[in-house]
Motif scaffolding. Structure first.
Motif, PDB file in Angstrom:
ATOM      1  N   SER A 134     -73.580 -17.716-140.067  1.00 42.21           N
ATOM      2  CA  SER A 134     -73.677 -17.468-141.507  1.00 42.21           C
ATOM      3  C   SER A 134     -73.258 -16.041-141.825  1.00 42.21           C
ATOM      4  O   SER A 134     -73.277 -15.165-140.959  1.00 42.21           O
ATOM      5  CB  SER A 134     -75.106 -17.700-142.000  1.00 42.21           C
ATOM      6  N   GLN A 136     -73.728 -13.222-145.193  1.00 48.48           N
ATOM      7  CA  GLN A 136     -74.212 -12.865-146.525  1.00 48.48           C
ATOM      8  C   GLN A 136     -73.486 -11.607-146.965  1.00 48.48           C
ATOM      9  O   GLN A 136     -73.598 -10.559-146.341  1.00 48.48           O
ATOM     10  CB  GLN A 136     -75.717 -12.617-146.521  1.00 48.48           C
ATOM     11  N   LYS A 141     -77.254 -13.303-153.577  1.00 51.18           N
ATOM     12  CA  LYS A 141     -77.063 -14.694-153.184  1.00 51.18           C
ATOM     13  C   LYS A 141     -77.395 -14.868-151.708  1.00 51.18           C
ATOM     14  O   LYS A 141     -77.228 -13.941-150.905  1.00 51.18           O
ATOM     15  CB  LYS A 141     -75.620 -15.143-153.447  1.00 51.18           C
ATOM     16  N   GLU A 144     -74.232 -17.740-146.547  1.00 51.24           N
ATOM     17  CA  GLU A 144     -73.480 -18.988-146.533  1.00 51.24           C
ATOM     18  C   GLU A 144     -73.144 -19.369-145.095  1.00 51.24           C
ATOM     19  O   GLU A 144     -72.855 -18.498-144.269  1.00 51.24           O
ATOM     20  CB  GLU A 144     -72.171 -18.829-147.324  1.00 51.24           C
ATOM     21  N   GLU A 145     -73.172 -20.662-144.819  1.00 46.00           N
ATOM     22  CA  GLU A 145     -72.745 -21.130-143.506  1.00 46.00           C
ATOM     23  C   GLU A 145     -71.235 -20.938-143.362  1.00 46.00           C
ATOM     24  O   GLU A 145     -70.468 -21.363-144.235  1.00 46.00           O
ATOM     25  CB  GLU A 145     -73.112 -22.601-143.297  1.00 46.00           C
TER      26      GLU A 145
END
Length: 375
Positions: A134, A136, A141, A144-145
């Motif tokens: 992941s 970030q 937010k 995310e993968e």
């Protein structure tokens, strides 16, 4: 009476046994122990610092109505790598927090970019394994993968003079890292690799408003007055790294990074960041120490100990065999005299030969005595 073991009989088998033992150790250590050493440690806690100067867009100037790019801005990039779960004998999960900031401003006003990257790696090859990983890159937010498909934080043990895939966290994609040359840093042999990342449309990578902006032409500093012009943020980079090949430790790294706004890829119109940033001296020294420690351990267990054990084994085995053979010859050459009568001449008590005695002639006749009477 039972025979007693003498040192000459006991020592040779002991020496032969010890010699065989050390020879076995010399063979087994490289086969089994070195493989355990050639794994990324599970207690990673590494800080690397890169510095440089370059051109930086003052983001506040965009809202003020005229883009301003500051020149000769001092920059610092920091990365802190730690070990996370899941990690085991084969896999290590690392988390890397990275930031780029301008040091002429304090606090958040100086922060340019910040990311948190998380990925699970094979402890030998350093290539990603499941789970996917992941990234970030936006503080407001969640992470995310993101599939990770190449090397990142170190190279494999026994690195080769070849091309490797190397993952870029900004582009979120792997590009070829090509071998350039073998060289040295402070007397340590290293392999120099280079990677070129062509213009990447960052709005297609991360859907952030900052990656595609529509502002008046005058704000961008191009012809058109108040006419809105949409600019896309692009990213290019040329990365050079220097790897100690035995351990795969990255000794030195440098990036010639360029992020800019443009209407077409490869045609910069407003620089966001344009700078050459590389490891500072302290980071290079620290990485050299890590690599040297790893090399010393591998050399000690992989070469020195087996060589010493092998030589010692051969010597003990040879000495044991020689002593065993000498002991056998000594035993065969020694006569054992049994107790009992001998066939040689008998001796008198004084030690001189006793004279032979002929019992057939040495007799005394008894002459019967008769009584004579007178009549």
């Amino acid at each position: 009476m039972a025979n007693r073991s003498t040192p000459t009989r006991v020592i040779p088998p002991i020496l032969i046994g010890l010699g065989a033992f050390f020879l076995i150790i010399a063979i087994l250590i490289p086969l089994y122990t070195v493989g355990r050493l050639e794994k990324t440690p599970l207690d990673l806690e590494i800080t690397s610092v890169s510095t440089g100067t370059g051109s930086v867009l003052d983001s506040r100037s965009l809202t003020a109505g005229s883009a301003v790019v500051d020149q000769n801005v001092p920059l610092i990039s920091q990365r802190f790598v730690t070990t996370e779960e899941p990690s085991n004998s084969d896999v290590i999960t690392v988390q890397a927090g990275s930031s780029l900031r301008r040091t002429d401003r304090q606090g958040d006003t100086g922060l340019l970019t910040a990311t948190v990257d998380r990925v699970s790696l094979d402890r030998v090859s350093s290539m990603p394994v499941d789970p996917v990983g992941s990234i970030q890159s936006q503080a407001d937010k969640p992470a995310e993968e993101v599939p990770h498909t190449g090397l990142q934080y170190k190279f494999p043990f026994d690195s080769q003079k070849q091309t490797y895939p190397f993952f870029d966290t900004v582009a979120r994609e792997s590009y070829d890292m090509t071998f350039v040359e073998e060289t040295q840093i402070e007397g340590v042999t290293v392999y120099h690799y280079t990677q070129t990342i062509p213009a990447v449309d960052l709005s297609a990578v991360v859907p952030s408003p900052a990656n595609k902006l529509a502002l008046p032409a005058s704000t961008w500093g191009v012809d058109g007055g108040a006419t809105p012009i949409t600019m896309t943020r692009y990213y290019e980079n040329t990365r050079d790294i220097y790897v100690e090949p035995v351990t795969g430790v990255i000794i030195k790294g440098q990036e010639d990074v360029h992020q800019y706004y443009a209407r077409r890829a490869g045609t910069p119109e407003v620089d966001v960041v344009k700078a050459v940033i590389g490891f500072d001296d302290n980071t290079v020294t620290y990485q050299l120490g890590r690599a040297q420690d790893g090399k010393d351990q591998i050399a000690l267990i992989g070469r020195t100990v087996p060589i010493v054990a092998g030589v010692l084994g051969v010597i003990l085995l040879a000495v044991g065999i020689v002593l065993l053979l000498r002991g056998g010859r000594t035993t065969r050459g020694t006569r054992t005299v049994a107790d009992g009568p001998t066939t040689g001449p008998r001796t008198s008590g004084a030690g001189s030969p006793a004279p032979d005695h002929d019992w057939t002639t040495d007799r005394t006749e008894e002459i019967p005595r008769t009584n004579l009477r007178k009549d």
